[in-house]
Design a protein around this motif. Structure first.
Motif, PDB file in Angstrom:
ATOM      1  N   ILE A 187     -96.308 -37.007 -41.336  1.00 30.60           N
ATOM      2  CA  ILE A 187     -97.040 -37.723 -40.293  1.00 30.60           C
ATOM      3  C   ILE A 187     -98.517 -37.342 -40.218  1.00 30.60           C
ATOM      4  O   ILE A 187     -99.318 -38.069 -39.620  1.00 30.60           O
ATOM      5  N   ILE A 188     -98.913 -36.215 -40.830  1.00 31.79           N
ATOM      6  CA  ILE A 188    -100.324 -35.790 -40.787  1.00 31.79           C
ATOM      7  C   ILE A 188    -100.996 -35.942 -42.149  1.00 31.79           C
ATOM      8  O   ILE A 188    -102.026 -36.610 -42.285  1.00 31.79           O
ATOM      9  N   SER A 189    -100.391 -35.349 -43.169  1.00 30.49           N
ATOM     10  CA  SER A 189    -101.025 -35.401 -44.489  1.00 30.49           C
ATOM     11  C   SER A 189    -100.751 -36.704 -45.232  1.00 30.49           C
ATOM     12  O   SER A 189    -101.501 -37.087 -46.128  1.00 30.49           O
ATOM     13  N   ARG A 453     -93.487 -34.727 -34.148  1.00 24.97           N
ATOM     14  CA  ARG A 453     -94.832 -35.177 -33.788  1.00 24.97           C
ATOM     15  C   ARG A 453     -95.387 -34.362 -32.608  1.00 24.97           C
ATOM     16  O   ARG A 453     -96.519 -33.904 -32.627  1.00 24.97           O
ATOM     17  N   SER A 454     -94.556 -34.162 -31.575  1.00 25.74           N
ATOM     18  CA  SER A 454     -94.996 -33.408 -30.398  1.00 25.74           C
ATOM     19  C   SER A 454     -95.292 -31.955 -30.747  1.00 25.74           C
ATOM     20  O   SER A 454     -96.279 -31.380 -30.264  1.00 25.74           O
ATOM     21  N   LEU A 455     -94.428 -31.342 -31.590  1.00 29.99           N
ATOM     22  CA  LEU A 455     -94.622 -29.944 -31.994  1.00 29.99           C
ATOM     23  C   LEU A 455     -95.947 -29.778 -32.737  1.00 29.99           C
ATOM     24  O   LEU A 455     -96.743 -28.874 -32.427  1.00 29.99           O
ATOM     25  N   ARG A 456     -96.190 -30.640 -33.703  1.00 31.24           N
ATOM     26  CA  ARG A 456     -97.387 -30.486 -34.528  1.00 31.24           C
ATOM     27  C   ARG A 456     -98.657 -30.815 -33.738  1.00 31.24           C
ATOM     28  O   ARG A 456     -99.693 -30.168 -33.923  1.00 31.24           O
ATOM     29  N   GLN A 457     -98.585 -31.796 -32.845  1.00 31.28           N
ATOM     30  CA  GLN A 457     -99.746 -32.093 -31.995  1.00 31.28           C
ATOM     31  C   GLN A 457    -100.054 -30.917 -31.080  1.00 31.28           C
ATOM     32  O   GLN A 457    -101.219 -30.560 -30.879  1.00 31.28           O
ATOM     33  N   SER A 458     -98.997 -30.299 -30.530  1.00 33.74           N
ATOM     34  CA  SER A 458     -99.185 -29.153 -29.633  1.00 33.74           C
ATOM     35  C   SER A 458     -99.823 -27.977 -30.366  1.00 33.74           C
ATOM     36  O   SER A 458    -100.774 -27.360 -29.864  1.00 33.74           O
TER      37      SER A 458
END
Length: 509
Positions: A187-189, A453-458
């Motif tokens: 979702i990021i890279s 998604r929530s974990l990585r955004q946090s």
């Protein structure tokens, strides 16, 4: 109160106009069958019917599409209960107890429970929508990534701590679901992850509906064929006024869990990108956790049907709240509704209440009538739905298989998903033979992407500091409860072992 009551009365009057009322009834009826058809669901139904709305004014158009959405929430339970195939992802949790009830000759009671619980959840959500729309939207915005991740952990912990089954198998099931949820693009890279054998179909990930239909449709069919050798006695179920009158006496047994699930579903529905599927699964887990007899869930407990149905109906209304007040869709279906509103020349957001009050309150008023029309249609058609169960399984099995094929192909229209669905069917059958719980895996594949998604955004916002989950009050409360639920079965086992050892009388006494 008067500031809400006066425009609401105007909205109710607007919804009762002949064109709007006709569109509402047609929308509910279409939605009922859209929801009952495996693989179709409210998203595809609303998307397919969107062009039809260009023939009518925007008021009638939004009422029609909202009615389709509402009807689909009711209809999803039909195939879940009668065939064991989720009509939509929102009705997966209904299979857990709805299908065993049908197999036990209580299909009419299961369908009535689903309809009335949906009505309870829908009523609660519409009232909350009317009274607290702006404040609840503002409160939902306080839910940052840390709070969302903590809420997801609480959902997982509920299955582990209060599931009542083998803890190791439950955790294993969750892990399998989480692994499947990570397949696709990062979702990021944007880099590929777990693309098995470089098969291009895995780039779009594992479609949840493909998994659900494979496990609960194909898997259940294989299990039934093995157990019965195809010789299944048809359950003769009477569905009429007498069964409805008998069921009215049973409503008090599930009205409390249905109401609590409606509240939970509405709140989860408000959260952007959450939607009715996680709401129904979380409501099922909560109801099982609070039950005095958690072991009866999955074997035909009426509360296990009422909870997810109340939650998914409430969540469907809740997901409209951020769309109307903030212009943020709360679910894939409301994203299509949002697109329709923009095409009609309306701009969702805080100013919509002041610039187009007739449109907004007409929609709110129509939700009250859509709830009533949907429950009446559902109850009226129960005899038709129950007739499905009178067919011999040798006739029913091929029909189920064809519906599974259609349902597996419909979401992405690729053969890859069709083969994947058949594979999941075999896996579901093997899990059933090995006595592994399937519900935690289903929960994990739904909540996995949201949790990641929530974990990585946090962690990105805190520069990798995990204390962000305990520094914010709401997330800290959720995380503490989740940890307590994870520790609870271990502490209970230790206490029972210690108690048993203390009862052992030493030799020679």
């Amino acid at each position: 109160m008067e500031s809400v009551l006066i425009p609401l009365m105007g909205g109710l009057a607007d919804a009762l106009q002949p064109l709007n009322l006709t569109m509402l009834v047609i929308g509910c009826l279409i939605g009922l069958f859209v929801g009952a058809m495996p693989g179709l669901g409210s998203v595809n139904g609303v998307a397919i019917l969107l062009p039809v709305t260009f023939l009518v004014p925007p008021d009638a158009a939004i009422i029609f599409l909202a009615a389709v959405y509402y009807g689909a929430m009711y209809g999803g339970a039909v195939s879940s209960i009668t065939l064991g195939i989720p009509g939509a992802s929102t009705a997966v949790a209904t299979v857990f107890d709805g299908r065993p009830m049908a197999q036990g000759g209580k299909a009419d009671q299961a369908l009535l429970t689903a309809a009335i619980a949906s009505f309870i959840g829908g009523t609660i959500s519409v009232v909350l929508f009317t009274l607290f729309a702006p404040p609840l939207a503002a409160f939902a915005l306080k839910f940052g990534p840390a709070e969302e991740f903590a809420l997801m952990m609480l959902a997982f912990a509920t299955f582990v701590g209060l599931g009542g089954g083998d803890i190791a198998k439950t955790i294993c099931s969750i892990v399998i679901g989480l692994v499947l949820a990570t397949i696709g693009l990062d979702i990021i890279s944007g880099k590929p992850r777990l693309i098995f054998f470089d098969i291009s179909g895995f780039f779009h990930g594992v479609n949840f509906l493909v998994l659900a239909i494979g496990i609960y449709g194909i898997g259940e069919m294989l299990w039934t064929l093995e157990q019965t050798k195809g010789d299944v006695q048809a359950h003769r179920v009477t569905a009429g006024l007498r069964s409805i009158k008998e069921h009215l006496k049973r409503i008090k047994s599930y009205i409390v869990p249905a109401s609590l699930s409606g509240l939970l579903g509405y709140f989860v529905g408000i959260l952007p990108a959450a939607g009715a599927t996680p709401a129904s699964l979380m409501a099922y887990g909560m109801t099982k956790a609070l039950s005095n007899d958690p072991d009866s869930f999955g074997k035909g407990n009426m509360k296990g049907v009422a909870a997810p149905e109340a939650a998914n109906n409430a969540a469907s209304t809740g997901s409209m709240l951020p769309m109307i007040t903030l212009g943020i869709p709360g679910s894939p279906t409301t994203a299509i509704l949002l697109g329709g509103m923009i095409i009609w020349g309306l701009r969702p957001g805080p100013l919509l209440f002041t610039e187009h009050p007739d449109f907004v309150w007409g929609l709110v008023g129509s939700l009250y009538f859509a709830n009533i029309v949907s429950v009446l249609l559902n109850i009226a058609l129960i005899p038709l739905f129950v007739r499905v169960l009178t067919l011999k399984f040798t006739i029913l099995a091929p029909i189920i298989f064809v519906l599974c094929i259609v349902g597996g192909y419909a979401p992405t229209q690729t053969m890859h998903d069709l083969w994947l669905m058949l594979l999941f069917g075999v896996v579901g059958y093997l899990l059933r033979k090995l006595d592994y719980p399937v519900a935690p895996a289903v929960l994990a594949i739904v909540l996995g992407p949201l949790a990641e998604r929530s974990l990585r955004q946090s962690l990105l916002s805190s520069q990798g500091d995990p204390l962000i989950f305990v520094e914010r009050p709401l997330s800290a409360i959720f995380m503490l409860v989740a940890v307590a639920l994870f520790v609870y079965p271990l502490a209970l086992r230790w206490w029972r072992t210690r108690r048993a050892s203390n009862k052992v009388v030493p030799a020679g006494e």
